[in-house]
Design a protein around this motif. Structure first.
Motif, PDB file in Angstrom:
ATOM      1  N   ASP A   1     -12.229  -2.709   2.980  1.00 33.75           N
ATOM      2  CA  ASP A   1     -11.260  -2.958   1.913  1.00 33.75           C
ATOM      3  C   ASP A   1      -9.881  -2.424   2.295  1.00 33.75           C
ATOM      4  N   LEU A   2      -9.854  -1.213   2.828  1.00 38.61           N
ATOM      5  CA  LEU A   2      -8.569  -0.624   3.218  1.00 38.61           C
ATOM      6  C   LEU A   2      -7.929  -1.411   4.359  1.00 38.61           C
ATOM      7  N   ALA A   3      -8.736  -1.760   5.353  1.00 39.44           N
ATOM      8  CA  ALA A   3      -8.203  -2.520   6.485  1.00 39.44           C
ATOM      9  C   ALA A   3      -7.740  -3.906   6.037  1.00 39.44           C
ATOM     10  N   GLY A   4      -8.530  -4.542   5.158  1.00 39.42           N
ATOM     11  CA  GLY A   4      -8.155  -5.860   4.664  1.00 39.42           C
ATOM     12  C   GLY A   4      -6.861  -5.829   3.880  1.00 39.42           C
ATOM     13  N   LEU A   5      -6.716  -4.826   3.021  1.00 38.78           N
ATOM     14  CA  LEU A   5      -5.490  -4.708   2.236  1.00 38.78           C
ATOM     15  C   LEU A   5      -4.290  -4.409   3.126  1.00 38.78           C
ATOM     16  N   ARG A   6      -4.519  -3.626   4.159  1.00 38.04           N
ATOM     17  CA  ARG A   6      -3.412  -3.333   5.075  1.00 38.04           C
ATOM     18  C   ARG A   6      -2.985  -4.599   5.815  1.00 38.04           C
ATOM     19  N   THR A   7      -3.968  -5.400   6.230  1.00 37.89           N
ATOM     20  CA  THR A   7      -3.639  -6.650   6.904  1.00 37.89           C
ATOM     21  C   THR A   7      -2.911  -7.603   5.974  1.00 37.89           C
ATOM     22  N   VAL A   8      -3.423  -7.735   4.734  1.00 40.73           N
ATOM     23  CA  VAL A   8      -2.751  -8.590   3.746  1.00 40.73           C
ATOM     24  C   VAL A   8      -1.330  -8.114   3.531  1.00 40.73           C
TER      25      VAL A   8
ATOM     26  N   LEU B   1       0.801  -1.225   0.000  1.00 43.17           N
ATOM     27  CA  LEU B   1       0.000   0.000   0.000  1.00 43.17           C
ATOM     28  C   LEU B   1       0.832   1.274   0.000  1.00 43.17           C
ATOM     29  N   THR B   2       2.136   1.141  -0.072  1.00 43.62           N
ATOM     30  CA  THR B   2       2.985   2.337  -0.085  1.00 43.62           C
ATOM     31  C   THR B   2       2.772   3.109  -1.382  1.00 43.62           C
TER      32      THR B   2
ATOM     33  N   PRO C   1      -1.542   7.381  -4.418  1.00 42.90           N
ATOM     34  CA  PRO C   1      -2.014   6.290  -3.546  1.00 42.90           C
ATOM     35  C   PRO C   1      -2.241   5.005  -4.341  1.00 42.90           C
ATOM     36  N   ARG C   2      -2.090   3.880  -3.664  1.00 39.75           N
ATOM     37  CA  ARG C   2      -2.313   2.595  -4.320  1.00 39.75           C
ATOM     38  C   ARG C   2      -3.809   2.318  -4.497  1.00 39.75           C
ATOM     39  N   ILE C   3      -4.646   2.860  -3.626  1.00 33.30           N
ATOM     40  CA  ILE C   3      -6.094   2.717  -3.731  1.00 33.30           C
ATOM     41  C   ILE C   3      -6.696   4.116  -3.868  1.00 33.30           C
ATOM     42  N   ILE C   4      -7.438   4.335  -4.941  1.00 31.79           N
ATOM     43  CA  ILE C   4      -8.013   5.648  -5.254  1.00 31.79           C
ATOM     44  C   ILE C   4      -9.527   5.502  -5.320  1.00 31.79           C
TER      45      ILE C   4
END
Length: 340
Positions: A307-314, A38-39, A52-55
Motif C-alpha cells: 500500500d505504501l509503495a503503491g501510494l508512493r508510485t501513484v 504523501l507529504t 502522516p498521510r497514512i496512519i
C-alpha cells in the motif's frame, strides 16, 4: 465557467492546512522526497507537529497488536493510532510494538506520530477499563491519560509524550464534552502535543472550536455514505486548519470500490503493475481531497508495504505522466461524493 481541472489541483486552495515540506522520507521504505500526495500535513493550531498521510490503525488487533505494529513500522508507517479502550484496542501491546521498533529498527521516537484516545464509560467494557467508573469525569480522564503515558513510554526516548490525544466520541451533552476538553487542554504542550476529536458531528466540532482554548488539530471520522462523506464538516476543517482523518475508508465504501472512477483508475494502476489496485486507487482519491489523512489497519505484512509503495508510485506518477488523468479522476470522485 471555471473548469473542473481548476478545482482539482494538488495545490492547497489558500486554507490553513499545509504540507510540512518534502524533507520527511520515512513514510515509505524507498529513498527520495515524498510526493505531494504523501507529504505529511500540519494543522493551523500546531504547525510543528507533522501528521502522516497514512496512519496505522490498531483497533481489533488484540494479542497480535505488538507484532502487527512492529511489522507496520518496519514496512514504512510512521504514524500509529490506538486508544485507552481495552474493549477494542490493546494499547499496552501497541506500545510494546513501537518499543521493539525503536530498539531494533533504528527508528527514533521523534520521527513517529503516535495518537491515542480517551474513551468515555459508554464505549468501555465495564469489566476492563483504564479508570474507575465511579470517579468524576475529570479524574477518569486523568487516570486514562496516566495509563496511556505508561503504555507509551519507550526506554531511551526521554520523557513520554503523546503526539495527539483524541476524544473518542462526544459525551452525552455538549457541557460534558467541553468539560472533558478543558481537562485535555491542561496537558498541552508538556505531556500531550495536540488534541483531536473523533466520531463527531459538525455542530459539536464547531462548539469545541468556539468554546475551547485550544482547537482540535485533527478530526477522525468514518468516511462513508451514511454521513454523505462529511462534506460540510470537512469544509469546516479546511477553513479552520484541522486535518481530517478518514477511517472505514475501504470497509465502509463498497459502492465507491465498485464505482467507475475507482475501476478506471484501478485499471491504470494494474497496467502499471501496482498491486491491490482498487484499494490503492480509493486511498489515493481520498488523500487527494485537501487536508486529509487515512487510517490503514491491514494485518497483511505484504499489503502494508505494498500500500505504501503503491501510494508512493501513484503520487509520483500524478505529478508527471498521469497529471491530466489524475485531475479527471479526482474531479469525477468529488462529483461522486458531492464535494464542491
Amino acid at each position: 465557467m471555471l473548469s473542473r481541472l481548476s478545482r482539482t489541483s494538488l495545490a492547497p486552495r489558500g486554507h490553513s492546512i499545509r504540507q510540512a515540506g518534502p524533507t520527511t522520507r520515512e513514510m515509505a521504505t524507498s529513498s527520495g522526497p515524498l510526493p505531494v500526495l504523501l507529504t505529511p500535513l500540519v494543522s493551523k493550531t500546531s504547525p510543528e507537529v507533522k501528521i502522516p498521510r497514512i496512519i496505522y490503525g490498531t483497533a481489533w488487533k488484540k494479542d497480535q497488536s505488538s507484532a502487527l505494529v512492529h511489522k507496520a513500522l518496519k514496512a514504512g508507517f510512521r504514524g500509529v493510532d490506538t486508544a485507552a479502550q481495552p474493549r477494542h484496542y490493546n494499547e499496552a501491546l501497541v506500545g510494546d510494538g513501537i518499543s521493539k521498533s525503536i530498539s531494533s529498527n533504528g527508528i527514533r521516537r521523534e520521527n513517529l506520530y503516535i495518537q491515542t484516545k480517551f474513551t468515555s464509560i459508554s464505549g468501555q467494557d465495564p469489566k476492563n477499563m483504564p479508570y474507575d467508573a465511579s470517579q468524576p469525569l475529570e479524574q477518569q480522564i486523568h487516570s486514562s491519560i496516566a495509563s496511556s503515558l505508561r503504555n507509551l513510554t519507550f526506554p531511551g526516548s526521554g520523557e513520554p509524550y503523546i503526539d495527539c490525544l483524541v476524544l473518542h466520541s462526544p459525551l452525552r451533552t455538549i457541557e460534558e464534552t467541553l468539560q472533558a476538553w478543558k481537562v485535555f487542554e491542561s496537558y498541552v504542550p508538556s505531556k500531550i502535543r495536540t488534541l483531536g476529536i473523533s466520531n463527531t458531528t459538525l455542530d459539536v466540532l464547531q462548539a469545541v472550536c468556539k468554546e475551547g482554548a485550544i482547537k482540535p488539530c485533527v478530526v477522525q471520522n468514518r468516511f462513508y455514505p451514511a454521513t454523505h462523506w462529511d462534506v460540510p464538516l470537512r469544509e469546516f476543517c479546511r477553513e479552520e486548519g484541522i486535518v481530517f482523518q478518514s477511517f472505514w475508508t475501504l470497509t465502509g465504501n463498497p459502492g465507491l470500490m465498485k464505482s467507475k472512477v475507482v475501476k478506471d483508475m484501478g485499471e491504470t494502476l494494474k497496467e502499471a503493475r501496482i498491486g491491490d489496485e482498487r484499494p490503492v486507487a480509493l486511498y489515493s482519491l481520498v488523500l487527494g481531497l485537501e487536508g486529509t489523512s487515512v487510517l490503514n489497519g491491514t494485518t497483511n505484512e505484504e499489503r502494508m508495504a505494498g500500500d505504501l509503495a503503491g501510494l508512493r508510485t501513484v503520487g509520483a506518477m500524478i505529478e508527471g505522466v498521469w497529471k491530466e488523468k489524475w485531475e479527471e479522476w479526482l474531479g469525477e470522485f468529488k462529483d461522486l461524493i458531492g464535494e464542491p
